[in-house]
Enzyme design. Sequence first.
Site, PDB file in Angstrom:
ATOM      1  N   HIS A   1       0.847  -1.187   0.000  1.00  9.52           N
ATOM      2  CA  HIS A   1       0.000   0.000   0.000  1.00  9.52           C
ATOM      3  C   HIS A   1       0.889   1.247   0.000  1.00  9.52           C
ATOM      4  O   HIS A   1       2.050   1.190   0.396  1.00  9.52           O
ATOM      5  CB  HIS A   1      -0.923   0.002   1.225  1.00  9.52           C
ATOM      6  CG  HIS A   1      -2.043  -0.992   1.104  1.00  9.52           C
ATOM      7  ND1 HIS A   1      -2.983  -1.176   2.078  1.00  9.52           N
ATOM      8  CD2 HIS A   1      -2.355  -1.836   0.094  1.00  9.52           C
ATOM      9  CE1 HIS A   1      -3.850  -2.107   1.671  1.00  9.52           C
ATOM     10  NE2 HIS A   1      -3.473  -2.527   0.480  1.00  9.52           N
TER      11      HIS A   1
ATOM     12  N   GLU B   1       0.975   3.846   1.904  1.00  8.07           N
ATOM     13  CA  GLU B   1       1.500   4.219   3.223  1.00  8.07           C
ATOM     14  C   GLU B   1       2.686   3.323   3.587  1.00  8.07           C
ATOM     15  O   GLU B   1       3.700   3.791   4.100  1.00  8.07           O
ATOM     16  CB  GLU B   1       0.440   4.040   4.317  1.00  8.07           C
ATOM     17  CG  GLU B   1      -0.893   4.697   4.058  1.00  8.07           C
ATOM     18  CD  GLU B   1      -1.888   3.786   3.358  1.00  8.07           C
ATOM     19  OE1 GLU B   1      -1.549   3.249   2.286  1.00  8.07           O
ATOM     20  OE2 GLU B   1      -3.004   3.625   3.871  1.00  8.07           O
TER      21      GLU B   1
ATOM     22  N   CYS C   1      -5.826   1.319   5.871  1.00  7.49           N
ATOM     23  CA  CYS C   1      -6.373   0.033   6.317  1.00  7.49           C
ATOM     24  C   CYS C   1      -5.736  -0.328   7.661  1.00  7.49           C
ATOM     25  O   CYS C   1      -4.814   0.349   8.122  1.00  7.49           O
ATOM     26  CB  CYS C   1      -6.094  -1.051   5.275  1.00  7.49           C
ATOM     27  SG  CYS C   1      -4.364  -1.537   5.167  1.00  7.49           S
TER      28      CYS C   1
ATOM     29  N   CYS D   1      -1.861  -0.954   7.526  1.00 12.30           N
ATOM     30  CA  CYS D   1      -1.072   0.276   7.430  1.00 12.30           C
ATOM     31  C   CYS D   1      -1.176   1.080   8.722  1.00 12.30           C
ATOM     32  O   CYS D   1      -0.209   1.726   9.124  1.00 12.30           O
ATOM     33  CB  CYS D   1      -1.506   1.106   6.235  1.00 12.30           C
ATOM     34  SG  CYS D   1      -1.042   0.340   4.672  1.00 12.30           S
TER      35      CYS D   1
HETATM   36 ZN    ZN Z   1      -3.089  -0.267   3.777  1.00  7.03          ZN
END
Ligand code: ZN
Length: 127
Positions: free
Chosen positions: A55, A57, A83, A86
């Site tokens: 992801h 992040e 999420c 993260c």
């Molecule tokens: Zn994430």
Amino acid sequence: MAAVWAENSYCQRRQVGALIVKDKMIISDGYNGTPSGFENNCEDETGATKAYVLHAEANAITKIACSNNNSKGATLYVTASPCIECAKLIIQAGIKRVVYSEKYRLTEGIELLERANIEIVYIGKEE
Ligand SMILES: [Zn+2]
């Protein structure tokens, strides 16, 4: 700027961008994608996102791990709400403020950040 960065993502399904700012300087950036050295496409033949796609992040945070800088006390700007995976990284990276612009149906990431007393700012997307 995070939204512009998201456009760099090779992912077809969803494009997310992130920036980490500390002392008014951008110390890291990321967009969702495969690890360094891997092929760029994020989806497999069936169109599903590959398990090893990071992801935005996670890419921005781990980039700092490869640098001489650190994210303690920094602000993370991200185009979508983080999420839970993260969110864990954000907490452990010492990030103190998260600014995001797109709400996600799952709110557990944001709830975890709140529990860790991280300041969360939602700013609507400009169209
Ligand atoms: Zn994430």
